[in-house]
Design a protein around this motif. Structure first.
Motif, short mmCIF file in Angstrom:
data_model
loop_
_atom_site.label_atom_id
_atom_site.label_comp_id
_atom_site.label_asym_id
_atom_site.label_seq_id
_atom_site.Cartn_x
_atom_site.Cartn_y
_atom_site.Cartn_z
N UNK A 1 0.83 -1.20 0.00
CA UNK A 1 0.00 0.00 0.00
C UNK A 1 0.87 1.26 0.00
N UNK A 2 1.92 1.27 0.81
CA UNK A 2 2.84 2.41 0.84
C UNK A 2 3.50 2.59 -0.53
N UNK A 3 3.97 1.49 -1.11
CA UNK A 3 4.65 1.57 -2.40
C UNK A 3 3.70 2.05 -3.50
N UNK A 4 2.45 1.59 -3.45
CA UNK A 4 1.47 2.03 -4.45
C UNK A 4 1.19 3.52 -4.30
N UNK A 5 1.13 3.99 -3.07
CA UNK A 5 0.88 5.41 -2.84
C UNK A 5 2.08 6.25 -3.28
N UNK A 6 3.28 5.74 -3.08
CA UNK A 6 4.48 6.42 -3.55
C UNK A 6 4.47 6.53 -5.08
N UNK A 7 4.15 5.41 -5.73
CA UNK A 7 4.14 5.41 -7.19
C UNK A 7 3.08 6.35 -7.73
N UNK A 8 2.02 6.56 -6.94
CA UNK A 8 0.94 7.45 -7.36
C UNK A 8 1.19 8.89 -6.89
N UNK A 9 2.42 9.16 -6.42
CA UNK A 9 2.76 10.51 -5.92
C UNK A 9 1.79 10.98 -4.83
N UNK A 10 1.35 10.04 -3.99
CA UNK A 10 0.49 10.38 -2.88
C UNK A 10 -0.99 10.49 -3.22
N UNK A 11 -1.34 10.24 -4.46
CA UNK A 11 -2.74 10.33 -4.90
C UNK A 11 -3.48 9.05 -4.55
N UNK A 12 -4.37 9.12 -3.57
CA UNK A 12 -5.07 7.92 -3.11
C UNK A 12 -5.97 7.32 -4.18
N UNK A 13 -6.59 8.17 -5.00
CA UNK A 13 -7.49 7.67 -6.05
C UNK A 13 -6.72 6.82 -7.06
N UNK A 14 -5.50 7.25 -7.39
CA UNK A 14 -4.67 6.48 -8.32
C UNK A 14 -4.19 5.19 -7.67
N UNK A 15 -3.80 5.27 -6.39
CA UNK A 15 -3.32 4.09 -5.67
C UNK A 15 -4.42 3.04 -5.54
N UNK A 16 -5.65 3.50 -5.31
CA UNK A 16 -6.79 2.57 -5.20
C UNK A 16 -6.95 1.76 -6.47
N UNK B 1 0.75 12.34 4.68
CA UNK B 1 1.67 13.47 4.75
C UNK B 1 2.86 13.19 3.82
N UNK B 2 3.12 14.07 2.84
CA UNK B 2 4.17 13.81 1.85
C UNK B 2 5.53 13.48 2.47
N UNK B 3 5.91 14.21 3.51
CA UNK B 3 7.22 13.95 4.12
C UNK B 3 7.23 12.60 4.84
N UNK B 4 6.15 12.29 5.57
CA UNK B 4 6.08 10.99 6.24
C UNK B 4 6.07 9.85 5.23
N UNK B 5 5.37 10.07 4.11
CA UNK B 5 5.34 9.04 3.06
C UNK B 5 6.73 8.80 2.50
N UNK B 6 7.49 9.88 2.32
CA UNK B 6 8.86 9.75 1.82
C UNK B 6 9.72 8.98 2.81
N UNK B 7 9.53 9.24 4.11
CA UNK B 7 10.29 8.53 5.14
C UNK B 7 9.96 7.04 5.11
N UNK B 8 8.67 6.73 5.00
CA UNK B 8 8.25 5.32 4.94
C UNK B 8 8.84 4.63 3.72
N UNK B 9 8.79 5.31 2.59
CA UNK B 9 9.34 4.72 1.38
C UNK B 9 10.83 4.49 1.50
N UNK B 10 11.53 5.44 2.08
CA UNK B 10 12.97 5.30 2.28
C UNK B 10 13.28 4.14 3.21
N UNK B 11 12.51 4.01 4.27
CA UNK B 11 12.73 2.92 5.22
C UNK B 11 12.50 1.56 4.57
N UNK B 12 11.47 1.45 3.75
CA UNK B 12 11.21 0.20 3.03
C UNK B 12 12.35 -0.10 2.06
N UNK B 13 12.77 0.92 1.34
CA UNK B 13 13.89 0.73 0.41
C UNK B 13 15.16 0.33 1.11
#
Length: 306
Positions: A244-259, A286-298
């Motif tokens: 879910x986090x990765x999908x949201x990252x790929x969608x640039x935070x857009x929940x409609x696209x991630x769905x 939150x864009x910054x929190x999302x970036x942190x989560x993505x970085x942590x997963x990576x």
């Protein structure tokens, strides 16, 4: 080394024309591979370009007529002929590619350009990308697979985006510019960017170090890495939430696209995002929190590979 160029082209190109006539998946990539192989062989055999051009025309006419007689699509066959000819002739334009290796080794000749942009290519056949760049201007291919454009980054970026759009599908181009004498540093930078982009699961596109400054800084700080590892540990135990986090990252935070990417209902993703915040203390909306989560997963993936 002697060649019957017409016979060679006929034998090598026949399968590509057949695939194109039948609209078979992957014929474009097959055309790139075959034409590059044949072109390299002809160049090594010192076959005059004029002989190759004549043989290309004759081969295209014969194979096209044969496939049309069998009910092949004329437009697809024309596209196949153009693709094969373009890729094959590109092999005769690589005389200066030794310059790329020299620049990467730190040996810039007097006639080198002032600046070069190094491009790391992933997700597509390198030769296909090289040909796309060469149709737009000079481009050098190093034996390492890195592409060098004798341009500043500001001029190279629009070309990179055009190439990505032309090729379509999944292709990642990581770029960095340096003066001719420091091209080796640009190569190191693009390799680091590419590794970050791959580990973070970033979508296809063109990337510079400016696009990854936060992630790069985080991963280079041991204390921050350790803290992130603790934060993300509960999340990593739930693959659905990771996806879910990765999908949201790929969608640039857009929940409609991630769905749409996840094939789930809007209420489902909202619940998952709430779960992620409860587990990590970070809000994926939150864009910054999302970036942190993505970085942590990576980071966790990079550590696993290491």
């Amino acid at each position: 080394m002697l060649f019957d160029v017409g016979r060679l082209l006929h034998e090598e190109f026949l399968a590509v024309y057949r695939a194109a006539a039948a609209d078979a998946d992957g014929w474009e990539d097959a055309a790139v591979t075959v034409a590059h192989r044949v072109g390299s062989r002809l160049v090594a055999g010192k076959v005059p370009v004029a002989h190759v051009v004549v043989a290309l025309r004759s081969t295209d006419r014969l194979l096209t007529e044969t496939m049309l007689d069998d009910g092949g699509d004329a437009r697809a066959l024309a596209a196949a002929g153009t693709a094969l000819a373009t890729e094959l002739m590109a092999a005769f334009c690589v005389g200066d590619d030794g310059l790329a290796d020299a620049l990467l080794a730190g040996n810039a000749p007097d006639d080198a350009a002032a600046f070069y942009t190094v491009v790391a290519v992933r997700g597509a056949l390198t030769q296909r990308v090289v040909s796309a760049f060469r149709r737009r201007g000079p481009a050098l291919l190093a034996t390492s697979g890195h592409l060098l454009l004798p341009l500043a980054e500001a001029a190279s970026l629009p070309l990179c985006r055009e190439v990505c759009e032309e090729i379509g599908g999944e292709v990642w181009l990581c770029v960095a510019e340096r003066p001719a004498a420091r091209v080796a540093l640009a190569r190191k930078e693009v390799d680091e960017i590419d590794a970050l982009v791959a580990s973070l699961g970033r979508p296809p596109g063109v990337y510079r170090i400016d696009d990854m400054l936060f992630e790069s800084a985080v991963l280079e700080t041991p204390e921050v890495r350790d803290e992130l590892a603790k934060v993300v540990a509960p999340l990593l135990a739930n693959q659905v939430l990771v996806e879910t986090v990765l999908a949201l990252l790929e969608a640039d935070g857009n929940r409609a696209v991630a769905v749409k990417k996840l094939f789930i209902h809007r209420s489902t993703i909202d619940y998952r995002l709430w779960q992620i915040e409860q587990l990590t203390g970070l809000s994926p909306v939150n864009p910054r929190d999302l970036a942190v989560l993505g970085t942590a997963i990576g980071m966790s993936r990079t550590n696993a590979l290491g």
